[in-house]
Motif scaffolding. Structure first.
Motif, PDB file in Angstrom:
ATOM      1  N   VAL A   1       0.884  -1.008  -0.045  1.00 30.19           N
ATOM      2  CA  VAL A   1      -0.054   0.093   0.093  1.00 30.19           C
ATOM      3  C   VAL A   1       0.821   1.092  -0.159  1.00 30.19           C
ATOM      4  O   VAL A   1       1.735   1.146   0.831  1.00 30.19           O
ATOM      5  CB  VAL A   1      -1.038   0.238   1.186  1.00 30.19           C
ATOM      6  CG1 VAL A   1      -1.781   1.291   1.244  1.00 30.19           C
ATOM      7  CG2 VAL A   1      -1.612  -1.213   1.424  1.00 30.19           C
ATOM      8  N   ILE A   2       0.763   2.048  -1.029  1.00 31.87           N
ATOM      9  CA  ILE A   2       1.675   3.159  -1.061  1.00 31.87           C
ATOM     10  C   ILE A   2       0.767   4.333  -0.998  1.00 31.87           C
ATOM     11  O   ILE A   2      -0.395   4.564  -1.577  1.00 31.87           O
ATOM     12  CB  ILE A   2       2.285   3.417  -2.571  1.00 31.87           C
ATOM     13  CG1 ILE A   2       3.012   1.894  -2.820  1.00 31.87           C
ATOM     14  CG2 ILE A   2       3.312   4.418  -2.666  1.00 31.87           C
ATOM     15  CD1 ILE A   2       3.412   1.919  -4.338  1.00 31.87           C
TER      16      ILE A   2
ATOM     17  N   ASP B   1       3.401  -8.309   3.789  1.00 30.96           N
ATOM     18  CA  ASP B   1       2.903  -7.019   3.004  1.00 30.96           C
ATOM     19  C   ASP B   1       3.617  -5.820   3.527  1.00 30.96           C
ATOM     20  O   ASP B   1       4.586  -5.814   4.365  1.00 30.96           O
ATOM     21  CB  ASP B   1       1.485  -6.740   3.597  1.00 30.96           C
ATOM     22  CG  ASP B   1       0.611  -7.912   3.084  1.00 30.96           C
ATOM     23  OD1 ASP B   1       0.758  -8.592   2.172  1.00 30.96           O
ATOM     24  OD2 ASP B   1      -0.246  -8.531   4.144  1.00 30.96           O
ATOM     25  N   ALA B   2       3.650  -4.605   2.741  1.00 36.69           N
ATOM     26  CA  ALA B   2       4.558  -3.627   3.078  1.00 36.69           C
ATOM     27  C   ALA B   2       3.674  -2.243   3.038  1.00 36.69           C
ATOM     28  O   ALA B   2       2.612  -2.463   2.089  1.00 36.69           O
ATOM     29  CB  ALA B   2       5.526  -3.281   1.892  1.00 36.69           C
ATOM     30  N   VAL B   3       3.839  -1.258   3.643  1.00 37.98           N
ATOM     31  CA  VAL B   3       3.270   0.040   3.623  1.00 37.98           C
ATOM     32  C   VAL B   3       4.377   1.114   3.535  1.00 37.98           C
ATOM     33  O   VAL B   3       5.204   1.091   4.186  1.00 37.98           O
ATOM     34  CB  VAL B   3       2.590   0.508   5.199  1.00 37.98           C
ATOM     35  CG1 VAL B   3       1.980   1.910   4.754  1.00 37.98           C
ATOM     36  CG2 VAL B   3       1.185  -0.509   5.075  1.00 37.98           C
ATOM     37  N   CYS B   4       4.126   1.800   2.230  1.00 40.25           N
ATOM     38  CA  CYS B   4       5.241   2.825   1.813  1.00 40.25           C
ATOM     39  C   CYS B   4       4.532   4.246   1.930  1.00 40.25           C
ATOM     40  O   CYS B   4       3.450   4.591   1.336  1.00 40.25           O
ATOM     41  CB  CYS B   4       5.790   2.591   0.843  1.00 40.25           C
ATOM     42  SG  CYS B   4       6.811   0.829   0.658  1.00 40.25           S
ATOM     43  N   VAL B   5       4.864   5.103   2.832  1.00 41.60           N
ATOM     44  CA  VAL B   5       4.524   6.363   3.036  1.00 41.60           C
ATOM     45  C   VAL B   5       5.206   7.486   2.429  1.00 41.60           C
ATOM     46  O   VAL B   5       6.456   7.618   2.555  1.00 41.60           O
ATOM     47  CB  VAL B   5       4.256   6.870   4.376  1.00 41.60           C
ATOM     48  CG1 VAL B   5       3.575   8.029   4.791  1.00 41.60           C
ATOM     49  CG2 VAL B   5       3.448   5.773   5.312  1.00 41.60           C
ATOM     50  N   LEU B   6       4.722   7.864   1.156  1.00 42.31           N
ATOM     51  CA  LEU B   6       5.646   8.882   0.371  1.00 42.31           C
ATOM     52  C   LEU B   6       5.029  10.264   0.321  1.00 42.31           C
ATOM     53  O   LEU B   6       5.408  11.023  -0.509  1.00 42.31           O
ATOM     54  CB  LEU B   6       5.657   8.100  -0.988  1.00 42.31           C
ATOM     55  CG  LEU B   6       6.008   6.676  -1.173  1.00 42.31           C
ATOM     56  CD1 LEU B   6       6.337   6.572  -2.724  1.00 42.31           C
ATOM     57  CD2 LEU B   6       7.431   6.594  -0.658  1.00 42.31           C
TER      58      LEU B   6
ATOM     59  N   LEU C   1       7.331  -1.326   7.079  1.00 38.75           N
ATOM     60  CA  LEU C   1       6.878   0.247   7.183  1.00 38.75           C
ATOM     61  C   LEU C   1       7.733   1.203   7.081  1.00 38.75           C
ATOM     62  O   LEU C   1       8.730   1.212   7.691  1.00 38.75           O
ATOM     63  CB  LEU C   1       6.049   0.258   8.582  1.00 38.75           C
ATOM     64  CG  LEU C   1       5.501   1.901   8.611  1.00 38.75           C
ATOM     65  CD1 LEU C   1       4.312   2.299   7.598  1.00 38.75           C
ATOM     66  CD2 LEU C   1       4.860   2.006  10.169  1.00 38.75           C
ATOM     67  N   GLY C   2       7.731   1.908   5.836  1.00 37.51           N
ATOM     68  CA  GLY C   2       8.841   2.964   5.547  1.00 37.51           C
ATOM     69  C   GLY C   2       8.034   4.098   5.160  1.00 37.51           C
ATOM     70  O   GLY C   2       7.111   4.198   4.638  1.00 37.51           O
ATOM     71  N   ALA C   3       8.756   5.240   5.450  1.00 39.49           N
ATOM     72  CA  ALA C   3       8.301   6.654   5.019  1.00 39.49           C
ATOM     73  C   ALA C   3       9.479   7.635   4.599  1.00 39.49           C
ATOM     74  O   ALA C   3      10.646   7.408   5.173  1.00 39.49           O
ATOM     75  CB  ALA C   3       8.022   7.270   6.464  1.00 39.49           C
TER      76      ALA C   3
END
Lengths: 275, 105
Positions: A101-102, A164-169, A191-193
């Motif tokens: 999820v981006i 799963d992955a969440v990327c906060v851009l 989880l990355g930001a």
């Protein structure tokens, strides 16, 4: 003639979990025997390995391997006895694709969605701004959602898991602080930001104010990505996906989070543009 | 498997028979994980792969042989081969076991 294969193919096309089990060692009359197992309240077992007790034990084990996403060879007695090696079966698990999820509908998002698709992710792009979160801008995504990140996560959060992955851009505090706080309430594996070192420090302070504890902050990979000197959106996407792989496998790869100094250095860089 | 479904559909819709070759075991260093799949049509078309390219040609031969023969599945092992310059083998030093069978189940 193709009942088993058709059931397997139908599950794969629908991206539903399914396991294929085949006898790869053992007596000739069992060799090549197969069952297809689908999980659920009424688990479905199609086909036979040649013995009802063996079918029962193996299908139960196959459901376990499928839940863990593992493909393995296991050995049994002719009637499914443990600690015997008369029959070897290869259990191939087909788990549904992991999800990414981006948050934030920016140029980096399009590049990250493309690289994530190459890696087999089911990709969702989410942004609260309808002008930016459009199908036309993200044709490579499986899903484009116009919503506030935290509201979208409240909806899908319970289904996110370790793969799963969440990327906060977004790198805009009014979006990324609630997004990260909501993502920390899920079981998501990565989880990355995105953001500069200054943005990252300011965001950490806001997250603390929002009640995020040190363990929660420790889960956030920020600044997002490996420290490989990425400059373009495409290179950054590769650095992010490489970090996701390294986090999963536990390998020591240099994350930006664990380095200091400028993310981008001023030395001349030759970048590779996508064709 | 997922990545070769479209090829299987296309070949079958053309009335072709299909053989499936699937890695069901590995030892030591090997390029692909168990589950890596290659499919071969009876007219010799190929999709997917089971290694880094080292043993594909030999697997195609086995697959066509299975389709032409009695259709029984066979388990083929490929390991390191250094006795003959062009012998079939994995240069990485590992071993893979490939199940080759007609896709008629």
């Amino acid at each position: 003639m193709s009942r088993l294969f058709e059931a397997l193919a139908a599950a794969l096309r629908a991206e539903e979990p399914v396991a294929l089990v085949e006898v790869v060692e053992g007596p000739e009359d069992l060799f090549g025997g197969k069952i297809v197992v689908r999980p659920g309240a009424d688990a479905v077992v199609l086909g036979s390995l040649g013995d009802p007790d063996l079918d029962r034990v193996v299908s139960r084990d196959a459901l376990g391997e499928l839940a863990a996403g593992m493909s393995v060879t296991r050995h049994y007695g002719l009637h499914g006895e443990a600690r015997a090696r008369d029959v070897g079966v290869f259990i191939e698990s087909f788990a549904p694709p992991p999800r990414m999820v981006i948050f934030g509908a920016v140029d980096f998002t399009a590049a990250l969605a493309r690289v994530a698709k190459v890696l087999g992710y089911h990709v969702t792009v989410c942004d609260a701004r309808p002008v930016f979160a459009t199908r036309a801008r993200f044709p490579m995504a499986d899903e484009v959602v116009v919503a506030w990140p935290d509201r979208h996560l409240a909806e899908i959060g319970p289904t996110l898991g370790v793969r799963d992955a969440v990327c906060v851009l977004t790198h805009d505090p009014k979006f990324d602080v609630p997004a990260i706080a909501a993502a920390l309430a899920t079981g998501v594996g990565y989880l990355g930001a995105m953001g500069s070192r200054r943005t990252t420090l300011e965001r950490e302070a806001r997250l603390r104010e929002a009640g995020v504890d040190p363990a929660g902050l420790g889960r956030v990979m920020a600044p997002i990505g490996l420290d490989v000197g990425a400059r373009t959106p495409e290179e950054t996407a590769v650095a992010i996906c490489a970090e996701i792989i390294a986090c999963r496998t536990g390998r020591a790869a240099p994350s930006l989070r664990d380095a200091s100094g400028p993310i981008h250095r001023d030395s001349p860089v030759r970048t590779v543009s996508p064709t | 498997m997922r990545e070769v479904l479209a090829d299987i559909d296309r070949w079958r819709s053309q009335g072709k028979r299909v053989a499936l070759a699937r890695v069901v075991g590995t030892e030591g260093s090997s390029p692909r994980l168990p589950g890596a799949t290659m499919v071969v049509s009876d007219s010799g078309e190929v999709a997917g792969s089971v290694s880094g390219g080292c043993v594909e040609a030999a697997v195609v031969t086995e697959a066509l042989d299975v389709l032409a023969g009695d259709g029984r599945p066979r388990l083929c092992s490929f390991g390191y081969s250094d006795d003959e310059a062009f012998a079939v083998g994995l240069t990485c030093g590992g071993t893979i076991r490939v199940m080759v069978e007609p896709l008629e189940w």
